[in-house]
Scaffold this motif. Structure first.
Motif, PDB file in Angstrom:
ATOM      1  N   ASP A 366     -33.853 -17.908 -32.521  1.00  0.00           N
ATOM      2  CA  ASP A 366     -34.531 -17.107 -31.990  1.00  0.00           C
ATOM      3  C   ASP A 366     -33.621 -16.226 -31.169  1.00  0.00           C
ATOM      4  OD1 ASP A 366     -35.757 -16.118 -29.543  1.00  0.00           O
ATOM      5  OD2 ASP A 366     -35.861 -18.246 -28.442  1.00  0.00           O
ATOM      6  N   PRO A 367     -33.624 -14.838 -31.915  1.00  0.00           N
ATOM      7  CA  PRO A 367     -33.258 -13.393 -31.794  1.00  0.00           C
ATOM      8  C   PRO A 367     -32.739 -13.104 -30.321  1.00  0.00           C
ATOM      9  CG  PRO A 367     -35.523 -13.394 -32.412  1.00  0.00           C
ATOM     10  CD  PRO A 367     -35.481 -14.995 -32.014  1.00  0.00           C
ATOM     11  N   PHE A 368     -33.566 -14.207 -29.584  1.00  0.00           N
ATOM     12  CA  PHE A 368     -33.193 -13.713 -28.430  1.00  0.00           C
ATOM     13  C   PHE A 368     -32.965 -14.522 -27.146  1.00  0.00           C
ATOM     14  CE2 PHE A 368     -37.812 -11.695 -29.915  1.00  0.00           C
ATOM     15  CZ  PHE A 368     -37.613 -10.593 -29.778  1.00  0.00           C
ATOM     16  N   PHE A 369     -32.047 -15.412 -27.355  1.00  0.00           N
ATOM     17  CA  PHE A 369     -31.442 -16.092 -27.118  1.00  0.00           C
ATOM     18  C   PHE A 369     -30.946 -17.309 -28.079  1.00  0.00           C
ATOM     19  CE2 PHE A 369     -32.273 -20.859 -24.192  1.00  0.00           C
ATOM     20  CZ  PHE A 369     -31.124 -20.611 -23.503  1.00  0.00           C
ATOM     21  N   ALA A 370     -29.702 -16.784 -27.213  1.00  0.00           N
ATOM     22  CA  ALA A 370     -27.997 -17.821 -28.291  1.00  0.00           C
ATOM     23  C   ALA A 370     -28.084 -18.931 -27.924  1.00  0.00           C
ATOM     24  CB  ALA A 370     -26.508 -16.905 -28.296  1.00  0.00           C
ATOM     25  N   ASP A 371     -28.777 -19.819 -26.949  1.00  0.00           N
ATOM     26  CA  ASP A 371     -28.012 -21.179 -26.359  1.00  0.00           C
ATOM     27  C   ASP A 371     -28.356 -21.697 -27.605  1.00  0.00           C
ATOM     28  OD1 ASP A 371     -26.488 -20.413 -24.286  1.00  0.00           O
ATOM     29  OD2 ASP A 371     -28.414 -21.314 -23.025  1.00  0.00           O
ATOM     30  N   PRO A 372     -29.938 -21.567 -28.514  1.00  0.00           N
ATOM     31  CA  PRO A 372     -29.643 -22.774 -30.042  1.00  0.00           C
ATOM     32  C   PRO A 372     -28.170 -22.573 -30.833  1.00  0.00           C
ATOM     33  CG  PRO A 372     -31.528 -22.008 -28.806  1.00  0.00           C
ATOM     34  CD  PRO A 372     -30.366 -20.975 -28.250  1.00  0.00           C
ATOM     35  N   ALA A 373     -28.161 -21.644 -31.055  1.00  0.00           N
ATOM     36  CA  ALA A 373     -27.430 -20.926 -31.991  1.00  0.00           C
ATOM     37  C   ALA A 373     -25.692 -21.681 -31.882  1.00  0.00           C
ATOM     38  CB  ALA A 373     -27.282 -19.813 -31.830  1.00  0.00           C
ATOM     39  N   LYS A 374     -25.266 -21.779 -30.236  1.00  0.00           N
ATOM     40  CA  LYS A 374     -24.110 -21.957 -30.112  1.00  0.00           C
ATOM     41  C   LYS A 374     -23.525 -23.231 -29.610  1.00  0.00           C
ATOM     42  CE  LYS A 374     -24.285 -19.868 -26.137  1.00  0.00           C
ATOM     43  NZ  LYS A 374     -24.155 -19.634 -24.313  1.00  0.00           N
TER      44      LYS A 374
END
Length: 545
Positions: A366-374
Motif C-alpha cells: 500500500d503506497p499510502f500506508f506503511a503498516d502492512p510493510a512494517k
C-alpha cells in the motif's frame, strides 16, 4: 523585491504540488500528462496574484499591528485584566467549551490503539510499543473506576476529564505567551477562540490515545523553548523553570516514543544557530546541563526502569516506516530487476517479498500506508547488524532512486498535497464492545441528537474537507504550506537566523516527525496545528519583548 520573490516562488511550489505532483502520486501513474499544463498555469498565475496581495496587505498591517481603534481598545482591556486572570479565563473558556463533547462521547472515544492498550492495562505491560506511561495511566483510572463505581467506563471518563484539563491548560499557556510576546491582540484573541472552538481539540481531548497528552506537553515544551530562545537569561533566573523544563520535557518524551527526537533536534539546532552567543554566556555550561537533564531522565526511565519491570523496547521497525516502504516498493514493482543476491537479502529483511502483490489486502503493498510493510519486516535480523541493513538500503536506493522518491512522496502525500485526505479524519465511533478484553461501551450523559450529528459530521464528513477555506482546518496537507508561508513572512525580520528561525524549530521538528510516520493521518499532524500559533511570535511578535 523580497515579497515578489516569495510570492512567485511559493506559488510555483504550490502549483507543482497541487496540479502536477499530487495527482500523479495519488494515481500512482508517475508521468507528466500534457492536460495538467493548463491547470498548472492557472494555479500559478492566480497563486502569484494572491500572494502579492497577501504580502502587500500584511506588510501594511496597521490594524493587525495594534494601531487600529479596536486593537487599542482590546489591548487596554487585556492590560486591565492582567496576565494571571487572563490566563485563568482562557483556561476555563477552553475547558468549558469541550464539556459538550465529553458529555456526548462519554466516557471518551475508544478507538485507535485502545484495544491493545486496555488489554495491557488489565493484564501485563510487556513492551513500549505504546508508551508505557500512557498505558499505566489507563490502568490506574480503569482500576479507580472499578473500585469506586464498579465500572471501567467511569474510570476512563475521569481520565478524559484529566486530559481535557491538561490540554486546555497547555493551550491557555500558549495564548498567554502570545500576549506576553506582544503579538497583535486580535491574533491573540482569535487564537483563543479558534483553539477552543476547533472540533479536533474537543474530540481528541476525550479520546483515549497517547497523542492527546503528548500534544499537550509538546505545546508546553514549545512554550518553554520559545522563552529560552527569546530570553534565556530571564528564563533561567526563574528558579521554577529549572524544575518545570525537565518535568515537562520528560513527560513529552515518555508519552510518545518520538518525543525525544523533537527535544534533541530543537536544542541541537538552537545551539548551532546560537553557538557564538552561547559561548559568551556566563552560565552556558549550566544551560547545557539543564538541557541534558531530561535526556538522562528519559534514558534511565527506558533503560534501568524498564529492565527492572521486565518491559521490552518497542520494535525497531516502528521507526523505519520510510525505508521499509521504499524497499517494499522496489520488491513489489521492480523485483525482476533485482540480482539473485539482492533478492536473497530482501527476503532476509522482509517476509517472502516477491509474493507481496498476490497476498491478501492486509499484507499487500500500500503506497499510502506503511503498516502492512512494517508487519513483514524482520526486526531481529536488523538488530543483528544494522550497518549491513543500511548498506543494503543505500545501495538499493542508488539503483532505484526514482522508486525511493515515489515511495516517500506516496507515504507522505497527505502532508503536502491538500487534494488528498484519505486519512484526515478524526475517529468518532467506538470499537465494538466485544473487541475489548472486557466490554467497553459509550454511555452518553447528554443524549443530544443534534450534537451527536454535529460531531459525527465534523469527524468524518467529506463536506468539511472539500469546502474552500473550511478545508484549512480539516486537511493536514496544508501543514507544509502554513510552515513555508510563516517562514516567508518572517524572513525580513532582523536577525532571522539567530532570533527568528529558532522560534520555528518545534514546528520544523514536528513536521519532520510527520513525514517519517507510517501514514498521513490527521492525528499525526494535530500537534503541529496545536503549536502553529507560535509562528505568530516570529512573524509579528515584538522583538524587544
Amino acid at each position: 523585491m523580497t515579497n515578489i520573490f516569495f510570492a512567485v516562488f511559493l506559488a510555483l511550489l504550490y502549483s507543482i504540488a497541487y496540479t502536477v505532483a499530487g495527482p500523479v502520486i495519488e494515481a500512482q501513474d508517475i508521468k507528466f500528462n500534457p492536460s495538467q499544463l493548463f491547470p498548472f498555469l492557472l494555479c500559478f498565475l492566480s497563486g502569484t496574484a494572491l500572494n502579492l496581495f497577501l504580502f502587500s496587505v500584511l506588510k501594511k498591517r496597521r490594524w493587525l499591528a495594534g494601531d487600529g481603534r479596536i486593537s487599542r481598545y482590546l489591548g487596554g482591556c487585556l492590560d486591565k485584566v492582567g496576565d494571571r486572570r487572563f490566563f485563568l479565563l482562557v483556561w476555563a473558556f477552553h475547558f468549558v467549551s469541550w464539556i459538550p463533547a465529553w458529555l456526548i462521547l462519554y466516557p471518551g472515544v475508544l478507538s485507535y490503539d485502545i484495544i491493545s492498550q486496555t488489554g495491557s492495562a488489565l493484564g501485563e505491560i510487556t513492551n513500549n510499543h505504546h508508551p508505557v506511561l500512557h498505558t499505566w495511566l489507563i490502568r490506574v483510572f480503569m482500576r479507580l473506576g472499578d473500585s469506586l463505581f464498579s465500572s471501567y467506563e467511569h474510570g476512563i471518563g475521569l481520565l478524559s476529564l484529566l486530559q481535557m484539563l491538561i490540554l486546555s491548560y497547555a493551550l491557555a499557556r500558549l495564548v498567554l505567551l502570545l500576549k506576553r510576546k506582544k503579538v497583535p491582540v486580535l491574533i491573540v484573541l482569535l487564537t483563543a477562540l479558534l483553539s477552543a472552538a476547533w472540533f479536533v481539540n474537543a474530540c481528541l481531548s476525550v479520546t483515549m490515545i497517547k497523542d492527546t497528552l503528548h500534544g499537550a506537553f509538546l505545546v508546553l515544551f514549545a512554550c518553554h523553548f520559545t522563552e529560552i530562545a527569546t530570553n534565556p537569561s530571564e528564563y533561567f533566573q526563574r528558579k521554577q523553570n529549572l524544575l518545570l523544563l525537565p518535568v515537562i520535557s520528560f513527560l513529552m518524551c515518555a508519552l510518545r516514543n518520538n518525543g525525544i527526537h523533537i527535544y534533541l533536534f530543537c536544542f541541537a539546532a538552537l545551539f548551532l544557530l546560537r553557538i557564538r552567543r552561547i559561548k559568551r554566556a556566563k552560565a552556558y555550561l549550566a544551560l547545557i546541563a539543564a538541557v541534558l537533564l531530561p535526556v538522562f531522565l528519559y534514558k534511565i526511565y527506558t533503560g534501568p526502569v524498564f529492565d527492572a519491570l521486565g518491559i521490552a523496547q518497542g520494535e525497531v521497525r516502528e521507526a523505519l516506516s520510510v525505508p521499509i516502504q521504499q524497499l517494499q516498493r522496489v520488491s513489489a514493482k521492480r523485483a525482476g530487476e533485482l540480482t539473485g543476491e539482492q533478492t536473497e537479502l530482501m527476503k532476509s529483511y522482509i517476509i517472502d517479498s516477491p509474493k507481496w502483490m498476490a497476498w491478501p489486502l492486509d499484507r499487500a503493498y500500500d503506497p499510502f500506508f506503511a503498516d502492512p510493510a512494517k508487519s513483514c519486516f524482520y526486526s531481529n535480523h536488523y538488530k543483528e547488524d544494522p550497518i549491513a541493513f543500511w548498506k543494503f538500503y543505500l545501495q538499493t536506493g542508488e539503483q532505484f532512486t526514482k522508486e525511493y522518491i515515489a515511495a516517500f512522496l506516496s507515504n507522505t502525500l497527505g502532508f503536502w498535497y491538500p487534494g488528498y485526505f484519505e486519512y484526515s479524519y478524526v475517529m468518532y465511533d467506538n470499537y465494538p464492545p466485544d473487541m475489548f478484553t472486557v466490554p467497553l461501551v459509550r454511555k452518553s450523559i447528554w443524549d443530544s441528537r443534534i450534537l451527536k450529528q454535529y460531531y459525527d459530521s465534523l469527524c468524518s464528513s467529506d463536506f468539511w474537507r472539500e469546502t474552500p477555506v473550511l478545508r484549512l482546518f480539516f486537511v493536514p496537507g496544508f501543514s507544509l504550506w502554513f510552515l513555508l508561508y510563516g517562514l516567508a513572512l518572517a524572513w525580513r525580520r532582523r536577525g532571522f537566523f539567530t532570533k527568528v528561525l529558532p522560534l520555528f524549530l518545534p514546528l520544523i521538528a514536528q513536521y519532520g516527525i510527520m513525514i517519517l510516520s507510517p501514514m498521513s493521518s490527521f492525528r499525526y499532524s494535530w500537534p503541529f496545528y496545536l503549536m502553529l500559533p507560535l509562528a505568530m511570535i516570529g512573524i509579528w511578535g515584538n522583538q524587544e519583548s
